[in-house]
Enzyme design. Structure first.
Site, PDB file in Angstrom:
ATOM      1  N   ASP A 133       0.820  -1.219   0.000  1.00  0.00           N
ATOM      2  CA  ASP A 133       0.000   0.000   0.000  1.00  0.00           C
ATOM      3  C   ASP A 133       0.856   1.273   0.000  1.00  0.00           C
ATOM      4  OD1 ASP A 133      -1.973  -1.938   0.446  1.00  0.00           O
ATOM      5  OD2 ASP A 133      -1.860  -1.638   2.598  1.00  0.00           O
TER       6      ASP A 133
ATOM      7  N   GLY B  18     -12.452  -5.672  10.330  1.00  0.00           N
ATOM      8  CA  GLY B  18     -13.821  -6.107  10.108  1.00  0.00           C
ATOM      9  C   GLY B  18     -14.887  -5.114  10.518  1.00  0.00           C
TER      10      GLY B  18
ATOM     11  N   ALA C 149     -13.673   5.035   6.216  1.00  0.00           N
ATOM     12  CA  ALA C 149     -12.657   6.077   6.110  1.00  0.00           C
ATOM     13  C   ALA C 149     -11.246   5.489   6.151  1.00  0.00           C
ATOM     14  CB  ALA C 149     -12.830   7.111   7.217  1.00  0.00           C
ATOM     15  N   ILE C 150     -10.835   4.875   5.026  1.00  0.00           N
ATOM     16  CA  ILE C 150      -9.462   4.412   4.872  1.00  0.00           C
ATOM     17  C   ILE C 150      -9.034   4.637   3.423  1.00  0.00           C
ATOM     18  CG2 ILE C 150      -9.697   2.650   6.666  1.00  0.00           C
ATOM     19  CD1 ILE C 150      -9.760   0.574   4.377  1.00  0.00           C
TER      20      ILE C 150
ATOM     21  N   GLU D  98     -11.581  -0.547  -3.500  1.00  0.00           N
ATOM     22  CA  GLU D  98     -10.825   0.272  -2.566  1.00  0.00           C
ATOM     23  C   GLU D  98      -9.616   0.861  -3.289  1.00  0.00           C
ATOM     24  OE1 GLU D  98     -10.083  -2.581   0.430  1.00  0.00           O
ATOM     25  OE2 GLU D  98      -8.548  -3.666  -0.669  1.00  0.00           O
TER      26      GLU D  98
END
Length: 366
Positions: free
Chosen positions: A61, A140, A183-184, A236
């Protein structure tokens, strides 16, 4: 999420699917935890950029790559937000982590996040300051936050070098009213008029866009407009850029965090306005699960591309990302840089030079 928390969020819109999605997510969360514990200090031989996308370093990432003076920097998922630095984009070495201690707000805002493991950072220079955004989440669950730290320099030897906590930019929580989003996976974009934007999101109702104040790096208002840009059952790691008359939105479909078994692939769409609608080559809106294939799951020995970004360096345009598994690096995740071109009809294409051979490579150092 990138290996960040995106891969942890797999809710469904109906109860039965929610239950199954939670089970699947739990498995991926465990897989990501194991990956985070793996030795990431090995450095493998790095071929020239014209021969291989892999940079031979283990990273998941990654942020956009930024240059400070004569060095390039990249930030990635891990304890305290680890970094790599490079003089030439080819060979990379470890830099210092951003955090030595967790920001105070995290224990209250995301109490289940322990161990200072922060996901999918992104960095941008605005004015005289470097703004670093990062994900704090809990496995999760939708209890997540995107935080911000700032620094006037990226040179650790500079007396002014200091990461200053600016707190929460946006947060979500279980059972929140209204739109269910997570919110990521922040990605930053500054337009030609100086306006600052952030795309983010993972699973649930997909990818969101908010406008930020360039002076503070925070939302222009606590209740500022939230725009939905893209949706898919598994989505995502979004990224936004501009080329010519179009804005381009890159997203990940598929699952992360399982090394060569990850199903990540990168999709793209475009729009003439930053708020959309974004459509793919067939004209399908990304909010309706549209998205043209940009990088497939398998690219020779490189499996599962994710966390798109672009870079202008030495008069060339590069596409940067990571791959969940490099079969020439014992299946470990790798930072990747590859040539990017734009077709005559205005669509991006990345070239992955890596040969189809999957002969393992021995680490160059530990």
């Amino acid at each position: 999420m990138n290996s960040k928390f995106s891969c942890l969020l797999r809710p469904r819109l109906v109860c039965a699917a929610l239950f199954l999605g939670t089970l699947a997510f739990s498995g991926q969360a465990n897989a990501q935890s194991e990956l985070a514990r793996a030795n990431t200090n090995q450095i493998y031989p790095a071929l020239p950029l014209e021969q291989s996308a892999s940079r031979g370093v283990v990273a998941r990432d990654p942020s956009s790559i930024v240059k400070f003076k004569d060095e390039y920097w990249v930030f990635h998922t891990g304890r305290g937000i680890p970094t790599f630095r490079s003089k030439d984009l080819i060979k990379w070495e470890r830099g210092p982590a951003v955090f030595k201690a967790a920001p105070e707000w995290i224990a209250k805002t995301v109490p289940e996040n322990r161990g200072m493991s922060y996901w999918a950072p992104d960095i941008i220079k605005v004015g005289d300051s470097y703004l670093l955004y990062y994900s704090v989440s809990s496995f999760g669950k939708m209890t997540s936050a995107i935080g911000l730290v700032t620094n006037p320099t990226l040179d650790p030897s500079d007396p002014t070098y200091k990461w200053t906590d600016q707190g929460v930019v946006v947060q979500t929580h279980e059972g929140q009213a209204g739109d269910a989003y997570n919110a990521i996976d922040p990605a930053l974009f500054q337009d030609t008029d100086g306006s600052l934007w952030m795309v983010f999101g993972s699973y649930w109702t997909g990818i969101k866009l908010i406008q930020l104040d360039p002076k503070t790096g925070k939302r222009i208002a606590p209740d500022s407009k939230l725009t939905s840009l893209a949706y898919n059952e598994s989505i995502e790691a979004s990224y936004l850029c501009r080329q010519g008359d179009y804005y381009y939105l890159f997203v990940n479909w598929g699952s992360c965090c399982r090394g060569p078994q990850s199903t990540y692939n990168i999709r793209v769409g475009r729009s003439k306005t930053i708020t959309g609608p974004y459509v793919d080559k067939a004209g399908v809106e990304m909010l309706k699960s549209g998205g043209s294939m940009f990088l497939p799951n398998a690219n020779g020995p490189l499996i599962g591309p994710g966390h798109a970004s672009t870079l202008q360096a030495d008069g060339k345009t590069w596409f940067t990302s990571f791959f969940e598994g490099n079969l020439k690096m014992e299946g470990k995740a790798t930072l990747a840089i590859m040539p990017l071109r734009w077709t005559t009809d205005g669509w991006p294409e990345a070239t992955v030079h890596d040969a189809s051979s999957v002969t393992p490579a021995a680490p160059a150092s530990k």
